[in-house]
Motif scaffolding. Structure first.
Motif, PDB file in Angstrom:
ATOM      1  N   ASP A 193      43.895  42.188  49.495  1.00 18.28           N
ATOM      2  CA  ASP A 193      43.150  41.019  48.994  1.00 18.28           C
ATOM      3  C   ASP A 193      42.839  41.163  47.507  1.00 18.28           C
ATOM      4  N   ILE A 194      42.437  42.368  47.094  1.00 19.18           N
ATOM      5  CA  ILE A 194      42.094  42.603  45.689  1.00 19.18           C
ATOM      6  C   ILE A 194      43.335  42.471  44.809  1.00 19.18           C
ATOM      7  N   LYS A 195      44.482  42.977  45.311  1.00 25.03           N
ATOM      8  CA  LYS A 195      45.736  42.847  44.552  1.00 25.03           C
ATOM      9  C   LYS A 195      46.144  41.390  44.402  1.00 25.03           C
ATOM     10  N   ASN A 196      45.956  40.611  45.480  1.00 20.61           N
ATOM     11  CA  ASN A 196      46.385  39.211  45.463  1.00 20.61           C
ATOM     12  C   ASN A 196      45.473  38.313  44.641  1.00 20.61           C
ATOM     13  N   PHE A 197      44.164  38.570  44.703  1.00 16.43           N
ATOM     14  CA  PHE A 197      43.194  37.644  44.093  1.00 16.43           C
ATOM     15  C   PHE A 197      42.471  38.210  42.871  1.00 16.43           C
ATOM     16  N   THR A 222      40.277  40.580  40.037  1.00  7.97           N
ATOM     17  CA  THR A 222      38.946  41.142  39.801  1.00  7.97           C
ATOM     18  C   THR A 222      37.851  40.348  40.505  1.00  7.97           C
ATOM     19  N   ALA A 223      38.003  39.031  40.542  1.00  8.41           N
ATOM     20  CA  ALA A 223      36.990  38.188  41.184  1.00  8.41           C
ATOM     21  C   ALA A 223      36.808  38.573  42.652  1.00  8.41           C
ATOM     22  N   GLU A 224      37.913  38.907  43.324  1.00  2.00           N
ATOM     23  CA  GLU A 224      37.845  39.307  44.727  1.00  2.00           C
ATOM     24  C   GLU A 224      37.152  40.664  44.881  1.00  2.00           C
ATOM     25  N   LEU A 225      37.396  41.566  43.911  1.00  4.15           N
ATOM     26  CA  LEU A 225      36.734  42.870  43.937  1.00  4.15           C
ATOM     27  C   LEU A 225      35.216  42.702  43.861  1.00  4.15           C
TER      28      LEU A 225
END
Length: 434
Positions: free
Chosen positions: A13-17, A19-22
């Motif tokens: 999820d973090i790779k796909n989306f 810094t905002a997802e992190l």
């Protein structure tokens, strides 16, 4: 293995989306720690509640506010039961309710009106207590079952008990806005609450939830124009309800108002129109709970078949045609039950069974609406032939429900009670094999 899959999903999820997802996941983790701390602090209040229970029962429950229909109906059922003394504790009882701090209230006017009737407290304070309470023995007597039972009202509760009410200022404000739409004091109006997919996407985007499983419940607004035009010719105004819509409801008739796309649409007027309408035409979604608690007649087109609103004599109901695609044949009521589709809440269930849901025609919808106007204006009674058709429907519906009730997962229908609603008489005449 589950932990490893969870970690891999989070990384993906973090790779796909980005810094905002992190940051979003970090925020969720902090919230998780906060909840654990709040639950620990809630242990003491729960102990005190149990110490007091021989003298006074303290009940705590969350109001289902995130869904418009639930926020209308279930507090209303609870309020009426309490006022009428139905299924209440024998001991003195103090009820405290709250809105969860993470829930978005989708109609602020409704919240204002319920807070005038019920004892609301902060969700930050009550939610941990409610959560911990349900982990301790004897928790049931400290909750309010009617706020989460998800069953419809029976016994004409809303005829016997008024729920939320407008104060004088609100009533005057509503009349002034109706005047801006062109209505005078004595004009009648009908609400059209026709479900499409736009509102669900506004609540939760496709990224977080796939709403296609509910597509079978959507209706085409254009098919309701003939009924609207007929109502307008009889002197009614028609308000097309909604917060957001996929399509506009276009008409040159000044009595047909696309309120959902009007600059006068507001949380307040949503409630006012639903409460003051002559009747409502709805497709079995959240808004119809509002005219219901104000004891208004409702024309209801609904799916699935086993979840039809059969609990009110002021309702006239109808469902879509179920067509077996490989035979191009309309299924009967009993066949729909036998195929396991009467309690299906997923579009894919109908696809797997090779069943196409065909929209009711504009003529069928018009006839259904006019049956309601004849009932309201002229108190029109059914002929013996028509009453026999209704009796056959009620018998077959109840029989099949009992045969297949083991399939019930989430229906809110109270089929064990008497079937009080009328099915579309014209539909029954034109589809006798159904």
């Amino acid at each position: 293995i589950k932990i490893k899959l969870f970690i891999n999903k989070e990384i993906l999820d973090i790779k796909n989306f980005g810094t905002a997802e992190l940051f979003r996941k970090f925020y969720l983790f902090i919230n998780f720690l906060k909840i654990i701390l709040m639950d620990f602090l809630a242990i003491l209040p729960c102990i005190i509640i149990r110490i007091l229970s021989p003298f006074v029962i303290i009940r705590i429950e969350k109001i289902p506010s995130a869904n418009f229909g639930d926020f209308n109906l279930y507090p209303a059922i609870y309020y009426c039961n309490k006022k009428l003394g139905i299924d209440q504790p024998k001991k003195k009882c103090i009820d405290l309710v709250y809105i969860h701090y993470n829930d978005k209230v989708f109609n602020k006017q409704l919240a204002i009106m319920w807070k005038r009737k019920l004892k609301f407290f902060s969700g930050y304070f009550l939610d941990p207590i409610s959560r911990v309470n349900k982990l301790l023995p004897g928790w049931e007597k400290h909750t309010i079952k009617t706020l989460y039972s998800k069953k419809r009202e029976i016994g004409n509760l809303f005829e016997k008990c008024k729920t939320i009410e407008f104060n004088k200022d609100e009533d005057e404000r509503g009349k002034q806005i109706l005047n801006k739409f062109g209505l005078t004091k004595n004009d009648k109006f009908v609400c059209f609450a026709i479900r499409d997919g736009a509102y669900q996407l506004k609540k939760i985007s496709k990224r977080y939830r796939d709403w296609s499983y509910q597509d079978f419940r959507n209706f085409e607004i254009d098919k309701f124009m003939m009924a609207a035009e007929e109502l307008a010719s009889r002197g009614y105004y028609v308000f097309r309800m909604g917060v957001v819509t996929e399509k506009k409801f276009k008409s040159n008739n000044s009595k047909i108002i696309d309120y959902a796309n009007s600059n006068l649409r507001s949380d307040f007027m949503d409630i006012y129109l639903g409460a003051k309408c002559t009747f409502c035409v709805a497709t079995n979604y959240g808004f119809d709970a509002l005219p219901n608690i104000f004891n208004k007649p409702i024309v209801m087109l609904g799916l699935p078949l086993g979840d039809l609103r059969t609990n009110n004599e002021k309702f006239i109901i109808m469902t879509k045609h179920h067509v077996l695609k490989n035979e191009q044949r309309k299924l009967s009521l009993s066949e729909i039950f036998s195929l396991g589709l009467a309690f299906s809440f997923n579009s894919k269930d109908f696809e797997k069974k090779g069943v196409e849901l065909v929209h009711n025609s504009p003529e069928e919808i018009k006839d259904l609406v006019l049956e309601m106007t004849d009932f309201i204006e002229f108190n029109k009674t059914l002929s013996k032939e028509e009453e026999d058709l209704q009796k056959n429907f009620r018998y077959l519906y109840a029989l099949n429900f009992k045969r297949f009730e083991h399939q019930v997962k989430k229906t809110t229908n109270n089929v064990s009670s008497k079937i009080m609603s009328r099915f579309s008489t014209k539909f029954l005449k034109d589809n006798r094999s159904w």
